[in-house]
Design an enzyme around this catalytic site. Structure first.
Site, short mmCIF file in Angstrom:
data_model
loop_
_atom_site.label_atom_id
_atom_site.label_comp_id
_atom_site.label_asym_id
_atom_site.label_seq_id
_atom_site.Cartn_x
_atom_site.Cartn_y
_atom_site.Cartn_z
N GLY A 1 -13.42 -3.71 0.46
CA GLY A 1 -14.78 -3.22 0.67
C GLY A 1 -15.21 -2.21 -0.38
O GLY A 1 -16.34 -2.25 -0.87
N GLY B 1 -9.07 -7.55 -1.35
CA GLY B 1 -9.32 -8.52 -0.29
C GLY B 1 -8.55 -9.82 -0.46
O GLY B 1 -7.37 -9.83 -0.83
N LYS C 1 -19.59 -16.38 2.18
CA LYS C 1 -20.99 -16.09 2.47
C LYS C 1 -21.73 -15.44 1.31
O LYS C 1 -21.26 -14.49 0.70
CB LYS C 1 -21.09 -15.16 3.69
CG LYS C 1 -20.60 -15.81 4.98
CD LYS C 1 -20.77 -14.85 6.15
CE LYS C 1 -20.34 -15.49 7.46
NZ LYS C 1 -20.52 -14.55 8.61
N ARG D 1 0.82 -1.21 0.00
CA ARG D 1 0.00 0.00 0.00
C ARG D 1 0.85 1.27 0.00
O ARG D 1 0.44 2.29 -0.55
CB ARG D 1 -0.95 -0.01 1.20
CG ARG D 1 -2.10 -1.00 1.01
CD ARG D 1 -3.04 -1.03 2.18
NE ARG D 1 -4.22 -1.83 1.86
CZ ARG D 1 -5.16 -2.18 2.73
NH1 ARG D 1 -5.04 -1.79 4.00
NH2 ARG D 1 -6.19 -2.90 2.36
#
Length: 398
Positions: free
Chosen positions: A378, A355, A204, A36
């Site tokens: 996100g 992610g 999920k 990053r």
């Protein structure tokens, strides 16, 4: 993107406020992955080369109370950034006050300063993460009316250090990283070169509902793998053994399958084990059904072959979420198979939506095979859902 960028502004002699994403992993004060920091360098270097005085803001971890500050200082980041830039990064070690203001006033053209962890302002009243108006106004006052947002990882949140500053300056513009994130992801979804294949993994269905629904309207094929496979299986009445399943999402899974028709592609077999950890048996299922007492932890070889065939010929591929428990060598064949299938599409635009997918590509040595790897899990998810990102909408229109 109809927003001003850092190249639209005169920077020489100006105190330029910059939101970066230096939320890097630290272990005993040592940065274990500096991707990053590296990703922010083009924007930072451009500002310094143009004679701007860069004042950087970033969060690091979650901070809710005084004890949470332990190990969350950006001091190691300031040191690492200075080494990459080959120059001193001024680090007053505070988020406000005389010491910060004095250090900023002493900056010359081409100098750089890093403000302490913005989340330290969350200890009393969550001022940073709740976009406290006074805090945003104060931070904006430290510059000369120019704010550069280059932190895609927080663009889906309205915080004082992005939206708060943006609303109190003349020019709130995109940095190169943010500009590229929007260009690749948003263009891929809104104006893809076809065939457009989307691949969604993870555990999920509930985490990916909005993404699946949006991409079913826009992609030619939507491939689903990972743990959420078994919710779709159970919704069809298939045996899933002890596999992960969201029983409260079975009706939703049925609705999604009915809506999608043959556009939604599910695995046709799994690699199963008799326990998540400490297992003694690992085997491929014959078909969709998982053996009683076993749990599916990766897609199987037939699914890999099927997914390869569906990906073949694609001109745009967006991938978000691994196909299995890729951190374990016994259950990473599916994720590797999908990555290699994407990489084999010559001339295609291939995008990883941050992610775990990004971690898989980097850790498994395939990072250089993709057109773009997002820095924000996100934020990329919400962009794939078609949502507006506060950190983007708050920038100045051209």
């Amino acid at each position: 993107m109809n927003k001003e960028t850092v190249k639209d502004i005169t920077l020489k002699g100006k105190k330029v406020l910059v939101r970066v994403d230096f939320n890097v992993p630290l272990q005993d004060g040592v940065i274990t992955n500096d991707n990053r920091i590296t990703a922010a360098l083009p924007t930072i270097n451009y500002i310094l080369e143009q004679g701007g005085r860069a004042i950087l803001f970033s969060h690091l971890g979650r901070v809710k109370e005084e004890a949470d500050k332990e190990g969350k200082s950006l001091a190691p980041v300031a040191k690492a950034l200075g080494e990459k830039l080959g120059k001193e990064v001024v680090f007053p070690g505070v988020t406000r006050g005389d010491a910060l203001e004095t250090a900023i006033e002493r900056l010359g053209d081409g100098d750089i300063l890093l403000v302490e962890n913005t989340r330290f302002e969350d200890i009393e009243g969550k001022k940073e993460s709740k976009n406290d108006a006074e805090l945003g106004k104060y931070w904006a006052s430290l510059g000369d009316g120019i704010f550069v947002n280059d932190a895609f990882g927080t663009a889906h949140r309205a915080h004082a250090s992005n939206v708060g500053i943006s609303s109190n300056v003349r020019h709130a513009v995109a940095g190169f990283l943010l500009e590229n994130e929007i260009k690749f992801i948003k263009h891929a979804v809104d104006a893809p070169e076809r065939p457009f294949v989307a691949i969604l993994g993870g555990s999920k269905v509930s985490d990916k509902i909005g993404v699946i629904e949006n991409l079913l309207d826009k992609a030619d094929k939507v491939i689903v793998g990972g743990g959420m496979t078994y919710t779709f299986y159970k919704a069809q009445g298939l045996e899933i053994g002890a596999s992960l399943c969201e029983d409260d999402k079975l009706e939703l899974a049925k609705e999604l399958m009915e809506k999608a028709g043959d556009k939604l592609i599910l695995p046709v077999d799994s690699k199963e084990a008799n326990a998540f950890s400490g297992y003694t048996v690992v085997q491929d299922t014959a078909g969709e059904a998982v053996t009683e007492g076993f749990l599916g932890l990766d897609i199987g070889p037939k699914s890999i072959a099927k997914f390869e065939a569906e990906i073949a010929g694609a001109k745009t591929v967006v991938w978000n979420g691994p196909m299995g428990v890729f951190e374990n060598a016994d259950f990473q064949a599916g994720t590797i198979g999908v990555m290699d299938a994407i990489a084999a599409q010559t001339g295609a635009t291939s995008i990883i939506g941050g992610g775990d997918s990004a971690a898989a590509a980097i850790n498994l040595g395939r990072a250089d095979k993709f057109s773009w790897i997002s820095t924000g899990g996100g934020a990329s998810m919400e962009l794939l859902e078609g949502k507006a990102l506060p950190g983007l909408t708050s920038l100045t229109d051209k």
